[in-house]
Write an enzyme that holds these catalytic residues in place. Structure first.
Site, PDB file in Angstrom:
ATOM      1  CG  PHE A 358      -0.214 -11.351  -9.086  1.00 42.09           C
ATOM      2  CD1 PHE A 358       0.584 -11.526  -7.970  1.00 42.09           C
ATOM      3  CD2 PHE A 358       0.379 -11.398 -10.347  1.00 42.09           C
ATOM      4  CE1 PHE A 358       1.939 -11.742  -8.097  1.00 42.09           C
ATOM      5  CE2 PHE A 358       1.735 -11.615 -10.484  1.00 42.09           C
ATOM      6  CZ  PHE A 358       2.525 -11.787  -9.357  1.00 42.09           C
ATOM      7  CG  ASP A 359      -7.387 -11.283  -5.262  1.00 44.10           C
ATOM      8  OD1 ASP A 359      -8.330 -11.073  -6.034  1.00 44.10           O
ATOM      9  OD2 ASP A 359      -7.360 -10.901  -4.079  1.00 44.10           O
ATOM     10  CE  LYS A 360      -8.921  -4.295  -7.285  1.00 51.14           C
ATOM     11  NZ  LYS A 360      -8.796  -3.501  -6.014  1.00 51.14           N
ATOM     12  CB  THR A 361      -8.762  -6.656  -2.966  1.00 47.65           C
ATOM     13  OG1 THR A 361      -9.496  -5.974  -3.990  1.00 47.65           O
ATOM     14  CG2 THR A 361      -8.972  -5.957  -1.638  1.00 47.65           C
ATOM     15  CB  VAL A 559      -0.162 -14.820  -6.039  1.00 52.07           C
ATOM     16  CG1 VAL A 559       0.334 -14.268  -4.702  1.00 52.07           C
ATOM     17  CG2 VAL A 559       0.974 -15.525  -6.767  1.00 52.07           C
TER      18      VAL A 559
END
Length: 672
Positions: A358-361, A559
């Site tokens: 997953f990307d965070k922001t 994602v």
């Protein structure tokens, strides 16, 4: 992009590739194959039973059997001839040869029975496959045919094809929205489930500045943006159109989902390769079997009959349809749930991967910083710390400053005064005058550079603790007096932890975050939502390198938002973009697009992909198992009739099994 046919796409091809959209199919209301199959069965019944019961002469009965051949073999012959001219020997050719062989042996009724079952099987199979296609084309029917438009202070009803960008559309309560756009007047709740899959209606309100919104349509907030095909609630809305009817999000989704059917999955490619080798081998086996009388004590006609039965038994009809039927049903079900899957390859790939990055922001987090820690120092109060901080930061346009002002105003009951003489120290902090004193707000390094007392050790320790928890910290000093520190953080989405738990229940074993933020922030967010690992301080190239490594270890889904993460997503086994309904780039770049700006549909997409892969395996085993049973059975004496029944029955079972995906529902139990 042209607008999809609003009343459903004309079916130009059935599951086995027969083109039936000519004058004959139009004349028979699109049911030519079914009508011909029933006519074949009727002629067979009269031609076979008539002479036996005495109500039809023998010669007339034979003519009925010939007619049965004509009706039953019409579409099969067309496809066989077309394939032969292309240098291919396909299933239809095998059926035709078997029926012709039965006629040569004088078994006209048995040959007609073969063609009847094959034709009725195709007709029912086409009907079942049409259900899956209709689930896709029905999306196009969500948009109304007309819209009520206000032009030059007058209202008129026009076709949606006549709408132009900038038109003002009036949508009354409980009506479907005719176009993509933004709200300029009125408030209401809108059901966006047909587009985004969101379960609850979304509140909509007017934009603050119409001209700004029209000039920057890509930055319109979700509470102002609306989509064609969604359903208005109890309020009335005035909407400014931002896209032509053929370019709406819904139109693009329908077109992309329709195109997805042509994108082959690895299993589809395998079965096609298998058929190219298998069909010639079947013909060779039939030729060898027809010569069995040379070594066996039987008549040449018996060997020839057995060879025709082998042709029927070995025809891989069920195998040919096993994967396409499941892929089509899976893609259609996903589209109804607010997930765009671009073909069989990403659908199967997502069903295989056990790791998700997953990307965070904006993916795991809300995408905007919030004030989460307020630590007054000494005799300063929380209200004093917030008041001074907000007064100074109100003069800055930095996102962190805007977050401080927004959240401070929410917490305070009093009106915040105005600061003056604002200046910024790049990379360190800011300063301004408030209530006659100079205020400094920023990192610890700022206070090493400006005059005045240094940061107290106990306050510095508190700031260090906050930073270790992933906070972006700011120390506040007014004059020579330290008021304390505040901590901001891009907080995790409320649904993130639940979504991660649901993914674990489905069977995803490894989940991680890759982020350009510092490692402390990445670790804090990962812990709060339940991820296994977090990789921080990554530049875009570093993200790609990390994804390539994970892919080499066995595959990984990535994602993100589909824009900043496009390079990493392109290098993943499957790239998944979130919030694609509002992003053209995400729709184009992702293998799979979650239309809503929400993680909630990700477990649904993963669960559906796994269910599709499971059904494909079931179908392949069933189809190959029937062939493996029938070939030796026909070699040992099983007749053409029973072989056809088993053969066509397995084909229908495979298609019906695939259609179960149209009713797929994700189990939402989460771990305690």
């Amino acid at each position: 992009m042209t607008s999809p046919n609003k009343h459903g796409h004309d079916r130009k091809e059935t599951s086995h590739g027969h083109a039936h959209d000519g004058w004959l199919n139009q004349l028979l209301g699109g049911r030519a194959e079914l009508v011909f199959a029933l006519a074949c069965g009727t002629c067979l019944l009269v031609g076979w039973l008539g002479p036996r019961l005495g109500f039809v002469p023998e010669n007339t009965g034979f003519l009925f059997l010939l007619a049965s051949y004509g009706f039953g073999g019409y579409f099969t012959l067309r496809e066989a001839v077309s394939s032969i001219f292309k240098g291919k020997f396909q299933i239809d050719f095998l059926m035709l040869v078997a029926a012709t062989g039965a006629a040569i042996l004088g078994e006209w009724a048995e040959g007609a029975f073969l063609l009847f079952l094959f034709a009725i099987g195709h007709a029912l199979e086409s009907y079942a496959m049409a259900r899956a296609r209709n689930a896709i084309s029905a999306l196009a029917d969500l948009t109304p045919e007309t819209a009520l438009v206000r032009r030059c202070a007058q209202t008129e009803t026009v076709s949606i094809d006549d709408l132009v960008v900038g038109d003002i559309v009036i949508v009354r309560s409980n009506e479907r929205l005719p176009a993509d756009g933004f709200v300029i007047a009125g408030t209401s709740t809108v059901n966006q489930a047909p587009i985004t899959g969101e379960s609850a209606p979304v509140d909509k309100q007017p934009v603050d500045d119409t001209e700004t919104a029209a000039a920057n349509t890509g930055n319109i907030k979700s509470e102002n943006r609306v989509f064609a095909g969604s359903i208005n609630g109890s309020g009335s809305l005035d909407i400014q159109v931002t896209r032509l009817s053929g370019e709406t999000t819904l139109a693009r989704v329908v077109a992309m989902v329709s195109e997805a059917e042509t994108r082959q999955s690895p299993t589809q490619n395998f079965t096609k390769q298998f058929e190219r080798i298998f069909v010639p081998l079947v013909i060779l086996l039939a030729l060898v079997t027809s010569l069995g009388f040379l070594v066996l004590d039987e008549a040449p006609s018996d060997s020839f009959y057995r060879a025709m039965a082998v042709l029927v038994a070995a025809s891989p009809c069920a195998l040919a349809i096993a994967t396409p039927s499941a892929i089509l049903s899976g893609v259609a079900r996903a589209a109804r749930g607010g997930v765009l899957i671009k073909g069989g390859a990403p659908l199967e790939a997502l069903g295989r991967v056990d790791a998700i990055a997953f990307d965070k922001t904006g993916t795991l987090t809300e995408g905007e910083p919030r004030l989460v820690d307020i630590a007054p120092y000494g005799d300063a109060t929380e209200a004093e710390l917030l008041t001074v901080s907000a007064a100074v930061e109100a003069l800055s346009d930095h996102p962190l400053a805007q977050a401080v002002v927004r959240d401070a105003r929410t917490r305070l009951d009093t009106v915040i005064g105005a600061a003056t003489d604002f200046s910024s120290v790049t990379g360190r902090g800011v300063s301004a005058k408030f209530e006659g004193k100079t205020v400094h707000i920023g990192k610890s390094a700022l206070f090493d550079e400006v005059d005045g007392p240094s940061v107290p050790s106990d306050l510095a320790s508190r700031v260090t603790e906050m930073a270790a928890q992933g906070r972006t910290t700011m120390i506040v000093r007014q004059g020579d007096r330290y008021l304390g520190a505040i901590g901001l953080m891009d907080t995790p989405r409320e649904s993130a932890k639940t979504v991660i738990a649901r993914l674990r229940n489905i069977g995803v074993t490894r989940m991680m975050m890759i982020s350009g933020d510092n490692q402390n922030v990445a670790d804090a967010v990962a812990r709060s939502v339940g991820l296994d690992e977090a990789f921080g301080d990554l530049m875009p190239d570093d993200k790609v390198t990390r994804i390539k490594a994970l892919k080499a270890e066995g595959g990984v889904a990535m994602v993100g938002d589909g824009v900043n993460d496009a390079p990493a997503m392109a290098n993943a086994t499957v790239g998944i973009a979130m919030g694609a309904a509002g992003s053209d780039v995400a729709l184009e770049t992702a293998d799979i697009a979650l239309m809503a700006d929400d993680l909630e549909t990700l477990p649904f997409a993963v669960g559906l992909s796994r269910a599709t892969r499971r059904i494909i395996r079931q179908n392949l085993w069933a189809s190959l198992g029937v062939v493996a049973f029938l070939v030796p059975a026909t070699l040992l004496g099983l007749g053409i009739g029973p072989a056809v029944i088993a053969h066509e029955g397995s084909t229908l079972i495979v298609v019906l099994n695939a259609l179960r995906l149209l009713a797929f529902k994700e189990r939402k139990e989460t771990e305690a």
